[in-house]
Design a protein around this motif. Structure first.
Motif, PDB file in Angstrom:
ATOM      1  N   LEU A  25       0.826  -1.206   0.000  1.00  0.00           N
ATOM      2  CA  LEU A  25       0.000   0.000   0.000  1.00  0.00           C
ATOM      3  C   LEU A  25       0.861   1.257   0.000  1.00  0.00           C
ATOM      4  CD1 LEU A  25      -2.785  -1.079   2.515  1.00  0.00           C
ATOM      5  CD2 LEU A  25      -3.030  -0.750   0.048  1.00  0.00           C
ATOM      6  N   ARG A  26       1.939   1.244   0.788  1.00  0.00           N
ATOM      7  CA  ARG A  26       2.857   2.385   0.857  1.00  0.00           C
ATOM      8  C   ARG A  26       3.414   2.693  -0.524  1.00  0.00           C
ATOM      9  NH1 ARG A  26       8.118   3.574   1.108  1.00  0.00           N
ATOM     10  NH2 ARG A  26       8.813   5.156   2.580  1.00  0.00           N
ATOM     11  N   GLU A  27       3.883   1.658  -1.222  1.00  0.00           N
ATOM     12  CA  GLU A  27       4.438   1.852  -2.556  1.00  0.00           C
ATOM     13  C   GLU A  27       3.389   2.373  -3.536  1.00  0.00           C
ATOM     14  OE1 GLU A  27       7.555   1.921  -3.773  1.00  0.00           O
ATOM     15  OE2 GLU A  27       8.016   1.771  -1.635  1.00  0.00           O
ATOM     16  N   SER A  31       3.638   5.932  -5.297  1.00  0.00           N
ATOM     17  CA  SER A  31       3.620   5.956  -6.763  1.00  0.00           C
ATOM     18  C   SER A  31       2.536   6.895  -7.274  1.00  0.00           C
ATOM     19  CB  SER A  31       3.383   4.552  -7.329  1.00  0.00           C
ATOM     20  OG  SER A  31       4.484   3.736  -7.069  1.00  0.00           O
ATOM     21  N   HIS A  32       1.381   6.852  -6.638  1.00  0.00           N
ATOM     22  CA  HIS A  32       0.273   7.734  -7.026  1.00  0.00           C
ATOM     23  C   HIS A  32       0.680   9.199  -6.842  1.00  0.00           C
ATOM     24  CE1 HIS A  32      -3.863   8.938  -7.738  1.00  0.00           C
ATOM     25  NE2 HIS A  32      -3.830   9.665  -6.634  1.00  0.00           N
ATOM     26  N   CYS A  33       1.284   9.509  -5.698  1.00  0.00           N
ATOM     27  CA  CYS A  33       1.750  10.881  -5.445  1.00  0.00           C
ATOM     28  C   CYS A  33       2.803  11.280  -6.475  1.00  0.00           C
ATOM     29  CB  CYS A  33       2.318  11.012  -4.033  1.00  0.00           C
ATOM     30  SG  CYS A  33       1.072  10.930  -2.728  1.00  0.00           S
ATOM     31  N   GLY A  34       3.719  10.353  -6.763  1.00  0.00           N
ATOM     32  CA  GLY A  34       4.761  10.628  -7.744  1.00  0.00           C
ATOM     33  C   GLY A  34       4.192  10.868  -9.128  1.00  0.00           C
ATOM     34  N   ALA A  35       3.197  10.089  -9.511  1.00  0.00           N
ATOM     35  CA  ALA A  35       2.568  10.252 -10.824  1.00  0.00           C
ATOM     36  C   ALA A  35       1.875  11.601 -10.940  1.00  0.00           C
ATOM     37  CB  ALA A  35       1.575   9.119 -11.070  1.00  0.00           C
ATOM     38  N   LEU A 110       6.170   8.218   4.633  1.00  0.00           N
ATOM     39  CA  LEU A 110       4.765   8.396   4.286  1.00  0.00           C
ATOM     40  C   LEU A 110       3.988   8.666   5.564  1.00  0.00           C
ATOM     41  CD1 LEU A 110       2.483   8.299   2.199  1.00  0.00           C
ATOM     42  CD2 LEU A 110       2.305   5.844   2.669  1.00  0.00           C
ATOM     43  N   GLN A 111       3.314   9.808   5.604  1.00  0.00           N
ATOM     44  CA  GLN A 111       2.468  10.134   6.747  1.00  0.00           C
ATOM     45  C   GLN A 111       1.037  10.267   6.268  1.00  0.00           C
ATOM     46  OE1 GLN A 111       3.884  13.799   8.429  1.00  0.00           O
ATOM     47  NE2 GLN A 111       5.354  12.763   9.740  1.00  0.00           N
TER      48      GLN A 111
END
Length: 115
Positions: A25-27, A31-35, A110-111
């Protein structure tokens, strides 16, 4: 005692499964934030923050070679970042002395907070 051992084993298995799911889930969240190219995001009633940090890691052998006297190795005993930082803070070592023994590894924390 049999029940306690059995329960402990079950909880450890759950812990492993939970940690694996958390890692996935963290990844996915990072990844979503990075995208999206963002480090903060509000999703529903949650606030997500990806915080970039740098973590120092010391090479045991290079650190040992960088120490001005071998007796200091007993204080560090291994390349423990906290101990090395303490020796630098006390002035026993300098950043310059150990610069070849340290590498900086970028990490992302990740917070997730509830609004």
């Amino acid at each position: 005692m049999d029940k306690k051992v059995k329960r402990y084993y079950q909880l450890k298995q759950q812990q492993k499964e939970t940690e694996q799911e958390l890692a996935v889930l963290r990844e996915e969240i990072l990844s979503h934030c990075g995208a999206l190219g963002v480090t903060e995001l509000e999703i529903g009633s949650y606030r997500v923050r990806a915080i970039r940090q740098e973590r120092k890691e010391y090479d045991d052998q290079l650190l040992y070679e960088a120490l001005p006297e071998p007796g200091l190795w007993r204080l560090a005993s291994r390349a423990d970042t906290g101990k090395v930082a303490g020796l630098i803070k006390l002035g026993v070592l300098s950043e310059e002395m150990v610069k070849e023994a340290v590498s900086v590894k970028p990490i992302t924390l990740l917070q997730i907070e509830r609004k």
